[in-house]
Design an enzyme around this catalytic site. Structure first.
Site, mmCIF file in Angstrom:
data_model
loop_
_atom_site.group_PDB
_atom_site.id
_atom_site.type_symbol
_atom_site.label_atom_id
_atom_site.label_comp_id
_atom_site.label_asym_id
_atom_site.label_seq_id
_atom_site.Cartn_x
_atom_site.Cartn_y
_atom_site.Cartn_z
ATOM 1 N N LYS A 180 0.899 -1.170 0.000
ATOM 2 C CA LYS A 180 0.000 0.000 0.000
ATOM 3 C C LYS A 180 0.930 1.210 0.000
ATOM 4 O O LYS A 180 1.450 1.608 1.037
ATOM 5 C CB LYS A 180 -0.876 -0.026 1.263
ATOM 6 C CG LYS A 180 -2.222 0.692 1.123
ATOM 7 C CD LYS A 180 -2.118 2.169 0.785
ATOM 8 C CE LYS A 180 -1.795 3.025 1.992
ATOM 9 N NZ LYS A 180 -1.567 4.437 1.614
ATOM 10 N N GLU A 255 9.595 1.943 10.928
ATOM 11 C CA GLU A 255 10.647 2.932 10.641
ATOM 12 C C GLU A 255 9.951 4.281 10.710
ATOM 13 O O GLU A 255 9.114 4.580 9.868
ATOM 14 C CB GLU A 255 11.150 2.639 9.214
ATOM 15 C CG GLU A 255 12.522 3.113 8.925
ATOM 16 C CD GLU A 255 13.511 2.649 9.943
ATOM 17 O OE1 GLU A 255 13.762 1.442 10.034
ATOM 18 O OE2 GLU A 255 14.017 3.503 10.691
ATOM 19 N N CYS A 289 13.540 11.267 6.677
ATOM 20 C CA CYS A 289 13.539 10.897 8.098
ATOM 21 C C CYS A 289 14.920 11.109 8.696
ATOM 22 O O CYS A 289 15.064 11.294 9.897
ATOM 23 C CB CYS A 289 13.044 9.479 8.308
ATOM 24 S SG CYS A 289 13.698 8.338 7.123
ATOM 25 N N GLU A 390 9.697 16.536 15.339
ATOM 26 C CA GLU A 390 9.983 16.391 13.914
ATOM 27 C C GLU A 390 9.099 17.347 13.110
ATOM 28 O O GLU A 390 7.883 17.367 13.282
ATOM 29 C CB GLU A 390 9.726 14.954 13.463
ATOM 30 C CG GLU A 390 10.164 14.729 12.029
ATOM 31 C CD GLU A 390 10.017 13.281 11.582
ATOM 32 O OE1 GLU A 390 8.940 12.705 11.773
ATOM 33 O OE2 GLU A 390 10.991 12.744 11.024
HETATM 34 P P1 ADP Z 1 3.192 10.763 6.606
HETATM 35 O O1 ADP Z 1 3.159 11.810 7.624
HETATM 36 O O2 ADP Z 1 4.532 10.454 6.035
HETATM 37 O O3 ADP Z 1 2.117 10.883 5.567
HETATM 38 P P2 ADP Z 1 1.783 8.496 7.659
HETATM 39 O O4 ADP Z 1 2.248 7.637 8.775
HETATM 40 O O5 ADP Z 1 0.481 9.149 7.771
HETATM 41 O O6 ADP Z 1 2.973 9.475 7.463
HETATM 42 O O7 ADP Z 1 1.779 7.679 6.303
HETATM 43 C C1 ADP Z 1 2.696 6.679 5.929
HETATM 44 C C2 ADP Z 1 1.948 5.555 5.235
HETATM 45 O O8 ADP Z 1 1.056 4.968 6.188
HETATM 46 C C3 ADP Z 1 1.089 5.991 4.068
HETATM 47 O O9 ADP Z 1 1.110 4.988 3.066
HETATM 48 C C4 ADP Z 1 -0.293 6.101 4.686
HETATM 49 O O10 ADP Z 1 -1.347 5.959 3.763
HETATM 50 C C5 ADP Z 1 -0.265 4.943 5.650
HETATM 51 N N1 ADP Z 1 -1.208 5.053 6.771
HETATM 52 C C6 ADP Z 1 -1.743 6.162 7.328
HETATM 53 N N2 ADP Z 1 -2.586 5.847 8.323
HETATM 54 C C7 ADP Z 1 -2.586 4.498 8.421
HETATM 55 C C8 ADP Z 1 -3.226 3.550 9.282
HETATM 56 N N3 ADP Z 1 -4.064 3.942 10.235
HETATM 57 N N4 ADP Z 1 -2.962 2.243 9.101
HETATM 58 C C9 ADP Z 1 -2.105 1.832 8.155
HETATM 59 N N5 ADP Z 1 -1.477 2.664 7.313
HETATM 60 C C10 ADP Z 1 -1.699 3.983 7.433
#
Ligand code: ADP
Length: 499
Positions: A180, A255, A289, A390
């Protein structure tokens, strides 16, 4: 009247077929340097699509795990060669969807190439241990076993490198995957899938599900039959992923965030330290990061360093990453720009002084993009929020210090532990810092960015959960040990008893 440009419609990739989301819902992907440019329309997947992808990966696992690893590796090797051939067009596409400058998107593709070749080589290694048994006529060995269908969730800042960092070790070890990718950079992930398919990966071994985190990511993490989860993203989401995995005892690799410090000692080569500071803080618009987000400068050289860094930051050319002269691209999206602007306000309220930048760029060429000036906060106290949290943007906090011990204490005084660096020409100081910095990565006379794919990558404290990506360390996550004893004595032998 000119015909309207019809944006490309992209699809999920499940069991070797390109499919729309079963609901028919979609989302848009736009260029962060010019949001009037619609790059593509993507399936907005939900739990139903995720379920189909996981089932596909589970079914394919039964045969993929039995393909000899050197044969699996041949497919990876072919994929690496296609990546090499297509590097330039992949980089250009990535710049349009992610924003970072072409030199950096070329580097991103190169990381994917390096990781793919490296893991192709692992197909003929994947070493275990063979060791003498304590009993006669008995063999003892340990072999790496794949885990099954792995769920991979990736962020937008390294749109091809991070999916490759996760997919290649998983695949060479005999796992199948469901990816995903981040909703902001779905094209790069799609291209990687096209390339692996062209290289000959069988249907079902790799599956791609586009969509939003809560709608597609969360059901993927929770999916029945998902053997392991690897996630790169924010600490907040990582915590939710970790908790969901804990319920089912799923192995989970996280990570997450960083607040990486560069220490500049008075004896450092200052020109070198300035080059490193500019690259570490403002490269990728600070959206790494490992970005240098704190610079700790020894007091005797602090004023000089601050002034020279401010001059360098002011001279940086911000713009569309496709233009050869651009050094700093846009932020990825509006939310990220807002976050940067909020932190700039927080810094001002906390009493830090702006040494350069501090504002959104909105005029003319910047009007349709998420641009922000490279920003330096001077005279920061280590406890300020801008020096602890951050930001993930082109903002760096300068902190003066007295002696190395104090710098180490400040550097270690945050909840994250990804990367750190020290500039000094004194070998004793360098080695003390390398020993005492509580981070997963330490650089000497280089900024906090620049990881190479054949070494372990990851962080301590709230950056990670003990696993490492890249290098042979990645295989430790995507495999588990099986110990095999073979007794050819033809009689009952009892370990620890028949001594
Ligand atoms: P960023 O601030 O880098 O967007 P996120 O942690 O929101 O960080 O996103 C990183 C990845 O995790 C993306 O692919 C996002 O769609 C996915 N993501 C966000 N929320 C969830 C969740 N509740 N469960 C699983 N994946 C998620």
């Amino acid at each position: 009247m000119a015909a309207a440009v019809v944006p490309t419609t992209f699809k999920n990739f499940i069991n070797g077929e390109w499919l729309d989301s079963h609901s028919g819902c979609t989302f848009e992907n736009r260029n962060p340097a010019d949001t009037s440019e619609l790059l593509g329309i993507f399936p907005r997947s939900d739990a139903g699509d995720v379920h189909a992808a996981v089932e596909s990966a589970r079914a394919a696992y039964n045969t993929w795990r039995l393909v000899p690893a050197p044969k699996r590796a041949e497919i990876l090797f072919r994929a690496a060669e296609i990546l090499v051939r297509r590097k330039e067009d992949l980089a250009r596409t990535m710049t349009t969807e992610m924003g970072k400058v072409l030199a950096e998107t070329r580097g991103d593709v190169q990381e994917a190439i390096d990781m793919t070749y490296y893991m192709a080589g692992e197909g003929r290694r994947l070493f275990g241990q063979t060791t003498p048994s304590e009993l006669p006529s008995k063999m003892a060995m340990s072999v790496r076993q794949p885990l099954g269908a792995c769920a991979l969730i990736t962020p937008w800042n390294f749109p091809m490198a991070i999916p490759a960092w996760k997919m290649m070790p998983a695949l060479v070890a005999g796992n199948t995957v469901v990816l995903k990718p981040a909703e902001d950079t779905p094209i790069s992930a799609t291209l990687l899938f096209e390339i692996l398919t062209e290289a000959g990966i069988p249907p079902g071994v790799i599956n791609l599900v586009h969509g939003m985190g809560p709608e597609a990511g969360a059901p993927l993490v929770a999916g029945d039959g998902v053997a392991a989860v690897s996630f790169t993203g924010s600490t907040e989401t990582g915590r939710a992923v970790s908790l969901a995995c804990a319920r089912d005892f799923k192995p989970c690799h996280l990570e997450m965030g960083g607040k990486n410090a560069m220490i500049v000692m008075a004896d450092a080569n200052l020109d070198l330290a300035l080059d490193g500071a500019v690259w570490g803080a403002f490269g990728t618009t600070g959206q790494r990061c490992t970005a240098t987000s704190r610079i700790l400068v020894q007091k005797h050289i602090y004023d000089d360093f601050r002034d020279r860094l401010a001059e360098r930051a002011k001279a940086l050319r911000v713009g569309n990453g496709l233009e050869a002269s651009t050094e700093v691209g846009p932020l990825i999206n509006e939310a990220q720009l807002q976050k940067v602007m909020e932190y700039v306000q927080i810094g001002r309220n906390e009493g830090a002084k702006i040494a350069s930048g501090g504002s959104r760029l909105q005029k003319a060429a910047f009007a349709n993009g998420w641009f922000h000036e490279p920003t330096i906060f001077a005279d920061c106290a280590p406890g300020m929020r801008i020096a602890r949290e951050e930001i993930f943007g082109p903002v760096v906090a300068l902190i003066p210090f007295g002696a190395l011990d104090e710098a180490l204490e400040i550097a270690n005084g945050v909840v994250y532990g990804l990367s750190a660096s020290i500039y000094t020409r004194d070998v004793n100081q360098a080695l003390r810092a390398a020993r005492d910095l509580q981070t997963g990565i330490v650089y000497v006379n280089a900024p906090t960015i620049g990881a190479e794919t054949h070494l372990p990558f990851g962080g301590t404290k709230q950056t990670g959960n003990g696993h490492r990506e890249a290098g042979s360390a990645a295989l430790d996550f995507y495999t588990e040990w099986k110990t095999i004893y073979m007794d050819y004595s033809d009689r009952l032998q009892r370990a620890q008893i028949d001594t």
